[in-house]
Design a protein around this motif. Structure first.
Motif, mmCIF file in Angstrom:
data_model
loop_
_atom_site.group_PDB
_atom_site.id
_atom_site.type_symbol
_atom_site.label_atom_id
_atom_site.label_comp_id
_atom_site.label_asym_id
_atom_site.label_seq_id
_atom_site.Cartn_x
_atom_site.Cartn_y
_atom_site.Cartn_z
ATOM 1 N N ILE A 1 39.006 41.094 42.037
ATOM 2 C CA ILE A 1 38.923 41.195 40.582
ATOM 3 C C ILE A 1 40.258 41.709 40.053
ATOM 4 O O ILE A 1 41.050 42.291 40.792
ATOM 5 C CB ILE A 1 37.781 42.133 40.112
ATOM 6 N N ASN A 2 40.504 41.471 38.772
ATOM 7 C CA ASN A 2 41.710 42.002 38.146
ATOM 8 C C ASN A 2 41.362 43.203 37.264
ATOM 9 O O ASN A 2 40.189 43.582 37.153
ATOM 10 C CB ASN A 2 42.426 40.910 37.342
ATOM 11 N N GLN A 3 42.370 43.791 36.647
ATOM 12 C CA GLN A 3 42.141 45.000 35.855
ATOM 13 C C GLN A 3 41.286 44.715 34.620
ATOM 14 O O GLN A 3 40.510 45.578 34.199
ATOM 15 C CB GLN A 3 43.479 45.622 35.467
ATOM 16 N N ARG A 4 41.419 43.520 34.055
ATOM 17 C CA ARG A 4 40.563 43.175 32.914
ATOM 18 C C ARG A 4 39.093 43.177 33.327
ATOM 19 O O ARG A 4 38.233 43.714 32.620
ATOM 20 C CB ARG A 4 40.953 41.799 32.360
ATOM 21 N N GLN A 5 38.801 42.571 34.470
ATOM 22 C CA GLN A 5 37.415 42.525 34.943
ATOM 23 C C GLN A 5 36.905 43.906 35.334
ATOM 24 O O GLN A 5 35.729 44.226 35.103
ATOM 25 C CB GLN A 5 37.319 41.551 36.122
ATOM 26 N N LEU A 6 37.776 44.739 35.897
ATOM 27 C CA LEU A 6 37.374 46.112 36.182
ATOM 28 C C LEU A 6 37.038 46.834 34.886
ATOM 29 O O LEU A 6 36.076 47.612 34.818
ATOM 30 C CB LEU A 6 38.494 46.842 36.928
ATOM 31 N N GLY A 7 37.787 46.549 33.836
ATOM 32 C CA GLY A 7 37.487 47.127 32.528
ATOM 33 C C GLY A 7 36.174 46.630 31.966
ATOM 34 O O GLY A 7 35.410 47.392 31.357
ATOM 35 N N GLU A 8 35.883 45.364 32.172
ATOM 36 C CA GLU A 8 34.619 44.805 31.689
ATOM 37 C C GLU A 8 33.425 45.371 32.446
ATOM 38 O O GLU A 8 32.304 45.334 31.940
ATOM 39 C CB GLU A 8 34.650 43.280 31.813
ATOM 40 N N PHE A 9 33.663 45.884 33.626
ATOM 41 C CA PHE A 9 32.596 46.507 34.413
ATOM 42 C C PHE A 9 32.402 47.973 34.050
ATOM 43 O O PHE A 9 31.288 48.498 34.130
ATOM 44 C CB PHE A 9 32.944 46.379 35.898
ATOM 45 N N GLY B 1 47.402 47.737 45.396
ATOM 46 C CA GLY B 1 48.344 46.651 45.611
ATOM 47 C C GLY B 1 48.006 45.482 44.722
ATOM 48 O O GLY B 1 47.108 45.549 43.869
ATOM 49 N N ASP B 2 48.721 44.392 44.905
ATOM 50 C CA ASP B 2 48.505 43.201 44.092
ATOM 51 C C ASP B 2 47.079 42.687 44.255
ATOM 52 O O ASP B 2 46.523 42.697 45.347
ATOM 53 C CB ASP B 2 49.489 42.098 44.499
ATOM 54 N N HIS B 3 46.542 42.228 43.135
ATOM 55 C CA HIS B 3 45.214 41.603 43.130
ATOM 56 C C HIS B 3 44.147 42.520 43.717
ATOM 57 O O HIS B 3 43.244 42.101 44.433
ATOM 58 C CB HIS B 3 45.246 40.265 43.872
ATOM 59 N N MET B 4 44.286 43.821 43.437
ATOM 60 C CA MET B 4 43.274 44.829 43.740
ATOM 61 C C MET B 4 43.040 45.053 45.229
ATOM 62 O O MET B 4 41.910 45.051 45.710
ATOM 63 C CB MET B 4 41.965 44.497 43.029
ATOM 64 N N ASP B 5 44.137 45.232 45.967
ATOM 65 C CA ASP B 5 44.038 45.861 47.277
ATOM 66 C C ASP B 5 43.961 47.360 47.030
ATOM 67 O O ASP B 5 44.801 47.927 46.322
ATOM 68 C CB ASP B 5 45.262 45.547 48.145
ATOM 69 N N ILE B 6 42.964 48.011 47.584
ATOM 70 C CA ILE B 6 42.729 49.426 47.325
ATOM 71 C C ILE B 6 42.848 50.217 48.622
ATOM 72 O O ILE B 6 42.231 49.861 49.628
ATOM 73 C CB ILE B 6 41.320 49.678 46.737
#
Length: 228
Positions: free
Chosen positions: A163-171, A195-200
């Motif tokens: 997921i991207n940051q927008r989708q994390l925000g929507e959650f 990291g890129d594209h939500m590596d955590i």
């Protein structure tokens, strides 16, 4: 639990369908007569306002099922989107009922999954209504970690979410800008690394749990299928 779903996947193997990232599997109001089973990939279940604002209600992960059908038994009450390339099976509701009736292990596993989903939703709703941005983000990162780490028996520190940051925000009920700033603060504090594209990478799980206001063992037992 794992054996139950392995057997289940064998039964459904001929009916697998590949879907591309971004594919809308169901829109609100579409005809819906089946339950979706995720073999690979992540799906998002969401609701949309008329102005286009979206709230992601749930993520459906590999090994999980989800029924978007409304109480009318005919239409979808939300939107289902593939967040990455995925493999799914659409199971007719009559066939699903027969599978549950014939397999008590599957029936028990699905009941546990439903309870875990309800518990996760209650944890998120509490924080959506009462908590700061840091607490919301910290909780969701821990939830993700538990869900992707071997059905929640442990929470490993490094994982990927498609997921991207927008989708994390929507959650989490936050703007993309707010999510970006919150993740940056957590990175600077040495609690996580993104990291890129939500590596955590969770570098300080205790600190993240404190921010999320959770007891890790209790949360794991409450929201993870098969954790107990």
């Amino acid at each position: 639990m794992l054996n139950t779903y392995s057997k289940f996947e064998d039964i459904l193997r001929p009916d697998r369908n590949a879907v591309a990232k971004g594919a809308i599997l169901k829109s609100e109001g579409d005809e819906s007569h089946a339950r979706l089973y995720v073999v690979e990939g992540w799906l998002a279940a969401s609701k949309l306002l008329e102005d286009g604002e979206q709230q992601i209600i749930e993520f459906i992960l590999p090994g999980e099922t989800y029924d978007p059908t409304a109480t009318d038994g005919k239409t979808s009450f939300l939107q289902i989107e593939a967040l990455c390339d995925a493999v799914i099976v659409s199971i007719d509701k009559t066939a699903w009922a027969r599978l549950l009736q014939e397999d008590p292990d599957l029936r028990k596993a699905e009941r546990e999954r439903e309870i875990a989903a309800q518990a996760r939703q209650s944890e998120r709703m509490l924080r959506l209504g009462q908590a700061s941005a840091e607490t919301r983000i910290a909780y969701v990162l821990i939830e993700f970690c538990i869900r992707v780490s071997g059905r929640g028996t442990q929470c490993y520190g490094e994982f990927h979410v498609p997921i991207n940051q927008r989708q994390l925000g929507e959650f989490t009920g936050l703007s993309s800008v707010h999510v970006c700033r919150t993740l940056r603060r957590l990175n600077r504090a040495g609690i996580i690394r993104t990291g890129d594209h939500m590596d955590i990478l969770i570098e300080d799980l205790s600190a993240l749990a404190e921010l999320a206001q959770v007891d890790l063992a209790a949360l794991r037992n409450g929201i993870a299928v098969g954790a107990a």
